[in-house]
Design a protein around this motif. Structure first.
Motif, PDB file in Angstrom:
ATOM      1  N   ASN A 202       0.854  -1.188   0.000  1.00  9.45           N
ATOM      2  CA  ASN A 202       0.000   0.000   0.000  1.00  9.45           C
ATOM      3  C   ASN A 202       0.894   1.243   0.000  1.00  9.45           C
ATOM      4  OD1 ASN A 202      -2.006   1.882   0.177  1.00  9.45           O
ATOM      5  ND2 ASN A 202      -2.805   1.206   2.154  1.00  9.45           N
ATOM      6  N   LEU A 203       1.101   1.797  -1.183  1.00  9.63           N
ATOM      7  CA  LEU A 203       1.965   2.978  -1.308  1.00  9.63           C
ATOM      8  C   LEU A 203       1.393   4.204  -0.610  1.00  9.63           C
ATOM      9  CD1 LEU A 203       3.413   3.110  -4.970  1.00  9.63           C
ATOM     10  CD2 LEU A 203       4.655   2.751  -2.825  1.00  9.63           C
ATOM     11  N   CYS A 204       0.106   4.177  -0.279  1.00  9.48           N
ATOM     12  CA  CYS A 204      -0.478   5.341   0.396  1.00  9.48           C
ATOM     13  C   CYS A 204      -1.050   4.958   1.750  1.00  9.48           C
ATOM     14  CB  CYS A 204      -1.524   6.023  -0.472  1.00  9.48           C
ATOM     15  SG  CYS A 204      -2.936   4.996  -0.956  1.00  9.48           S
TER      16      CYS A 204
ATOM     17  N   ASN B 205       4.653   1.340   6.473  1.00 10.13           N
ATOM     18  CA  ASN B 205       3.950   0.553   5.461  1.00 10.13           C
ATOM     19  C   ASN B 205       4.229   1.084   4.063  1.00 10.13           C
ATOM     20  OD1 ASN B 205       2.815  -1.037   7.459  1.00 10.13           O
ATOM     21  ND2 ASN B 205       0.943   0.197   7.592  1.00 10.13           N
ATOM     22  N   ARG B 206       4.287   2.400   3.928  1.00 11.99           N
ATOM     23  CA  ARG B 206       4.596   2.990   2.623  1.00 11.99           C
ATOM     24  C   ARG B 206       6.018   2.649   2.204  1.00 11.99           C
ATOM     25  NH1 ARG B 206       2.035   7.383   5.271  1.00 11.99           N
ATOM     26  NH2 ARG B 206       3.961   8.611   5.347  1.00 11.99           N
TER      27      ARG B 206
ATOM     28  N   SER C  80      -4.980   2.174  -0.633  1.00 12.50           N
ATOM     29  CA  SER C  80      -6.083   2.767   0.113  1.00 12.50           C
ATOM     30  C   SER C  80      -5.538   3.853   1.028  1.00 12.50           C
ATOM     31  CB  SER C  80      -6.801   1.702   0.948  1.00 12.50           C
ATOM     32  OG  SER C  80      -7.414   0.735   0.109  1.00 12.50           O
ATOM     33  N   HIS C  81      -6.169   5.014   1.006  1.00  9.55           N
ATOM     34  CA  HIS C  81      -5.648   6.139   1.780  1.00  9.55           C
ATOM     35  C   HIS C  81      -5.966   6.033   3.267  1.00  9.55           C
ATOM     36  CE1 HIS C  81      -9.651   7.936   2.097  1.00  9.55           C
ATOM     37  NE2 HIS C  81      -9.812   7.786   0.793  1.00  9.55           N
TER      38      HIS C  81
ATOM     39  N   ALA D  69      -4.311  13.145  -0.365  1.00  7.12           N
ATOM     40  CA  ALA D  69      -3.113  12.658   0.323  1.00  7.12           C
ATOM     41  C   ALA D  69      -2.675  11.312  -0.250  1.00  7.12           C
ATOM     42  CB  ALA D  69      -3.386  12.531   1.818  1.00  7.12           C
ATOM     43  N   GLY D  70      -3.647  10.456  -0.542  1.00  6.70           N
ATOM     44  CA  GLY D  70      -3.318   9.164  -1.119  1.00  6.70           C
ATOM     45  C   GLY D  70      -2.604   9.296  -2.445  1.00  6.70           C
ATOM     46  N   ILE D  71      -3.107  10.162  -3.305  1.00  5.89           N
ATOM     47  CA  ILE D  71      -2.484  10.393  -4.605  1.00  5.89           C
ATOM     48  C   ILE D  71      -1.066  10.913  -4.436  1.00  5.89           C
ATOM     49  CG2 ILE D  71      -2.567  11.926  -6.629  1.00  5.89           C
ATOM     50  CD1 ILE D  71      -5.654  11.603  -6.514  1.00  5.89           C
ATOM     51  N   THR D  72      -0.882  11.811  -3.495  1.00  8.61           N
ATOM     52  CA  THR D  72       0.447  12.376  -3.240  1.00  8.61           C
ATOM     53  C   THR D  72       1.419  11.289  -2.805  1.00  8.61           C
ATOM     54  OG1 THR D  72      -0.463  14.530  -2.630  1.00  8.61           O
ATOM     55  CG2 THR D  72       1.748  14.022  -1.833  1.00  8.61           C
ATOM     56  N   TYR D  73       1.006  10.439  -1.862  1.00 11.32           N
ATOM     57  CA  TYR D  73       1.882   9.364  -1.382  1.00 11.32           C
ATOM     58  C   TYR D  73       2.234   8.383  -2.502  1.00 11.32           C
ATOM     59  CZ  TYR D  73       1.230  10.609   3.568  1.00 11.32           C
ATOM     60  OH  TYR D  73       1.236  11.234   4.784  1.00 11.32           O
ATOM     61  N   ILE D  74       1.247   8.030  -3.316  1.00 15.70           N
ATOM     62  CA  ILE D  74       1.505   7.074  -4.403  1.00 15.70           C
ATOM     63  C   ILE D  74       2.512   7.642  -5.385  1.00 15.70           C
ATOM     64  CG2 ILE D  74       0.463   5.868  -6.371  1.00 15.70           C
ATOM     65  CD1 ILE D  74      -2.184   5.882  -4.660  1.00 15.70           C
ATOM     66  N   ALA D  75       2.326   8.889  -5.789  1.00 19.53           N
ATOM     67  CA  ALA D  75       3.257   9.516  -6.734  1.00 19.53           C
ATOM     68  C   ALA D  75       4.648   9.622  -6.125  1.00 19.53           C
ATOM     69  CB  ALA D  75       2.739  10.892  -7.141  1.00 19.53           C
TER      70      ALA D  75
END
Length: 276
Positions: free
Chosen positions: A73-75, A81-82, A110-111, A118-124
């Motif tokens: 889970n990248l986000c 976990n990231r 999953s954020h 925030a989820g999009i930011t973490y994934i990128a």
């Protein structure tokens, strides 16, 4: 020509998967890079990987799809976990260079209450930390059903991730028919409209693979439960239109239906018979 395959177990190695795909009538396949519910990966045999590359060339395979474990889970809410997801994906991409030029698919994540932005930011950020200019593997964001706090249930969310990735040329998208239907995209009655929306939001040139699955749920249910071809709410007729659509028909299609190998062989033969 329809390029179609299914999900295979990697327990016996690369060449065994390639031979099994041929026995099933497939010319592509998908496999987990490691335990789908864990983190351990078996030791890679370079000679075995090279044998698969040769077999794929001899039999004109389409690109194959390596699938990241579900546990990543990248986000995720916790930084550890990231970081675990980043490290595991980076290791997977290093290993993938033994079968160069293939596809690596993962669920965006999953954020967990942080919110979509925030989820999009973490994934990128995670992708920017692991992608390299030298890699030959294309990393695919999978379209999701939008259940819970999943990122990727809307095409625009995937586009936002792609826009923030520095090495964007190393990225693509895998469209899952069950997921997009569950997310509310009506591929049954308006496939053209859905693909037009995908093209507007992301660009069809980014679409690199299709997960071909029926769904146990009605369009917009946001539940993600796969069904065998023709045994769900999408139906055989609509999925036949998917494999025959001019914008999709040259892509690798991979079945993730709840089947054993004989069932996959029947579905592969069925979809080939429906391909125009």
């Amino acid at each position: 020509m329809l390029h179609i395959g299914c999900h295979l177990s990697s327990s016996k190695g690369f060449l065994a998967m390639g031979r099994q795909a041929l026995e099933l009538g497939a010319d592509t396949f998908q496999f987990f890079t490691r335990n789908p519910r864990g983190s351990k990966a078996k030791e890679l045999d370079p000679a075995d990987a090279a044998a698969l590359v040769a077999l794929m060339k001899d039999h004109c395979f389409a690109p194959i799809i390596a699938h990241a474990p579900y546990t990543l889970n990248l986000c995720g809410a916790e930084e550890q976990n990231r970081l675990f997801a980043r490290d595991t994906m980076a290791d997977d991409l290093r290993r993938m260079e033994h079968i160069p030029g293939q596809l690596y698919n993962f669920h965006p994540g999953s954020h967990v209450g942080h919110g979509i932005e925030a989820g999009i930011t973490y994934i990128a950020e995670g992708l920017n930390a692991i992608l390299t200019p030298e890699q030959s593997t294309t990393v695919l964001l999978e379209t999701m059903a939008g259940k819970g706090s999943e990122v990727g249930g809307r095409f625009e969310e995937l586009r936002e991730i792609l826009d923030r990735v520095e090495l964007t040329g190393k990225m693509g998208v895998c469209l899952d028919t069950c997921h997009v239907s569950d997310a509310g995209y009506d591929i049954i009655h308006d496939l053209d409209g859905v693909l037009t929306e995908f093209d507007r939001a992301i660009g069809l040139e980014r679409l690199r693979a299709i997960h071909l699955n029926d769904s146990l749920n009605l369009c917009g249910a946001h539940k993600d439960r796969h069904a065998r071809i023709g045994e769900g709410c999408i139906g055989q007729e609509a999925l036949a239109r998917v494999v025959n659509h001019p914008a999709l028909k040259n892509l690798p299609f991979c079945l993730e239906t709840p089947n054993e190998l004989p069932g996959y062989a029947k579905e592969i033969a069925l979809m080939r018979s429906l391909a125009e």
